[in-house]
Design an enzyme around this catalytic site. Sequence first.
Site, PDB file in Angstrom:
ATOM      1  N   LEU A  92       0.966  -1.022   0.124  1.00  0.00           N
ATOM      2  CA  LEU A  92      -0.091   0.023   0.062  1.00  0.00           C
ATOM      3  C   LEU A  92       0.876   1.397  -0.079  1.00  0.00           C
ATOM      4  O   LEU A  92       1.716   1.227   0.765  1.00  0.00           O
ATOM      5  CB  LEU A  92      -0.865   0.046   1.253  1.00  0.00           C
ATOM      6  N   ASN A 106      -1.475  -5.234  10.355  1.00  0.00           N
ATOM      7  CA  ASN A 106      -1.233  -6.353   9.436  1.00  0.00           C
ATOM      8  C   ASN A 106      -0.418  -7.601  10.229  1.00  0.00           C
ATOM      9  O   ASN A 106      -0.033  -7.588  11.128  1.00  0.00           O
ATOM     10  CB  ASN A 106       0.128  -6.133   8.462  1.00  0.00           C
ATOM     11  N   HIS A 108       1.488 -11.227   9.780  1.00  0.00           N
ATOM     12  CA  HIS A 108       2.674 -11.751   8.917  1.00  0.00           C
ATOM     13  C   HIS A 108       3.297 -12.962   9.559  1.00  0.00           C
ATOM     14  O   HIS A 108       3.262 -13.279  10.756  1.00  0.00           O
ATOM     15  CB  HIS A 108       3.784 -10.554   8.883  1.00  0.00           C
ATOM     16  N   GLY A 142       7.031   1.174   5.156  1.00  0.00           N
ATOM     17  CA  GLY A 142       7.963   0.243   4.515  1.00  0.00           C
ATOM     18  C   GLY A 142       7.041  -1.281   4.378  1.00  0.00           C
ATOM     19  O   GLY A 142       5.907  -1.225   4.671  1.00  0.00           O
ATOM     20  N   ASP A 144       6.389  -4.686   5.981  1.00  0.00           N
ATOM     21  CA  ASP A 144       6.678  -5.278   7.001  1.00  0.00           C
ATOM     22  C   ASP A 144       7.612  -4.880   8.355  1.00  0.00           C
ATOM     23  O   ASP A 144       8.364  -5.446   8.940  1.00  0.00           O
ATOM     24  CB  ASP A 144       7.075  -7.050   6.671  1.00  0.00           C
TER      25      ASP A 144
HETATM   26  C1  GRF Z   1      -1.533 -15.386   6.548  1.00  0.00           C
HETATM   27  O1  GRF Z   1      -0.411 -16.347   6.850  1.00  0.00           O
HETATM   28  C2  GRF Z   1      -0.890 -14.226   6.861  1.00  0.00           C
HETATM   29  O2  GRF Z   1      -0.337 -13.897   7.797  1.00  0.00           O
HETATM   30  C3  GRF Z   1      -0.297 -13.648   5.572  1.00  0.00           C
HETATM   31  O3  GRF Z   1      -0.974 -14.126   4.697  1.00  0.00           O
HETATM   32  C4  GRF Z   1      -1.939 -15.307   4.911  1.00  0.00           C
HETATM   33  C5  GRF Z   1      -3.095 -15.161   4.767  1.00  0.00           C
HETATM   34  O4  GRF Z   1      -3.823 -16.424   5.066  1.00  0.00           O
HETATM   35  N1  GRF Z   1      -0.375 -12.233   5.470  1.00  0.00           N
HETATM   36  P1  GRF Z   1      -5.579 -16.461   4.777  1.00  0.00           P
HETATM   37  O5  GRF Z   1      -5.906 -15.727   3.491  1.00  0.00           O
HETATM   38  O6  GRF Z   1      -5.967 -15.568   6.018  1.00  0.00           O
HETATM   39  O7  GRF Z   1      -5.862 -17.810   4.995  1.00  0.00           O
END
Ligand code: GRF
Length: 193
Positions: A92, A106, A108, A142, A144
């Site tokens: 974004l 977010n 991750h 940035g 992550d």
């Molecule tokens: C997850 O592992 C999240 O951490 C990453 O993308 C994946 C999304 O999985 N950013 P889902 O679509 O919620 O199953």
Amino acid sequence: MISVVVLISGSGSNLLSLLKKSENPLYPAKIVAVGSDLDAPGLEHAELYEVDTFVVRPELFSSKEDWAKTLLANVQHHQPDLVVLAGFMKILPANFVSALKGKLINIHPSLLPDFKGAHAVRDALAAGVTKTGVTIHYVDEGVDTGEIIVQTEVDIEPGDTESILHERIKSVEHELLGSTIEQLAYKQKPVLR
Ligand code: GRF
């Protein structure tokens, strides 16, 4: 009760887990809309739960900033207290991020700052580490790099493939995302700034 917009690009298992939790009247967050950059399979979960959806495709815009402006307008239409990137795979631009500063988080699949980017699970396996994990963080300009809210470790087992490990990580994500949003809603952490 806080209002939440979730942005996804994929299967939406984190979204589904949140939708299930928010069915409980005691859960302090309501998913008011789900957005995507494409026809994500996970949008079906929102439709099943009768939650509004929107899709804003980058290829229909002449610049990333114009795309983000329209995406932002769709998000802000729902007046969310919190916007959750749950597998949203587009980076974004600053005009989107700065408009939602302090409200944009977010999830991750690694222990940031290790293994940033779109292949965090694969990269952790390739690096031969014995532990990886989940990070929930604020989004900044940035990739992550935003301030970390919470992290949980996940062991890497012998014989793990990318998909086996990612499924194990996702089951941790579902609980961590649900409990973190709950804490944010109760302002147990100074999150909604
Ligand atoms: C997850 O592992 C999240 O951490 C990453 O993308 C994946 C999304 O999985 N950013 P889902 O679509 O919620 O199953």
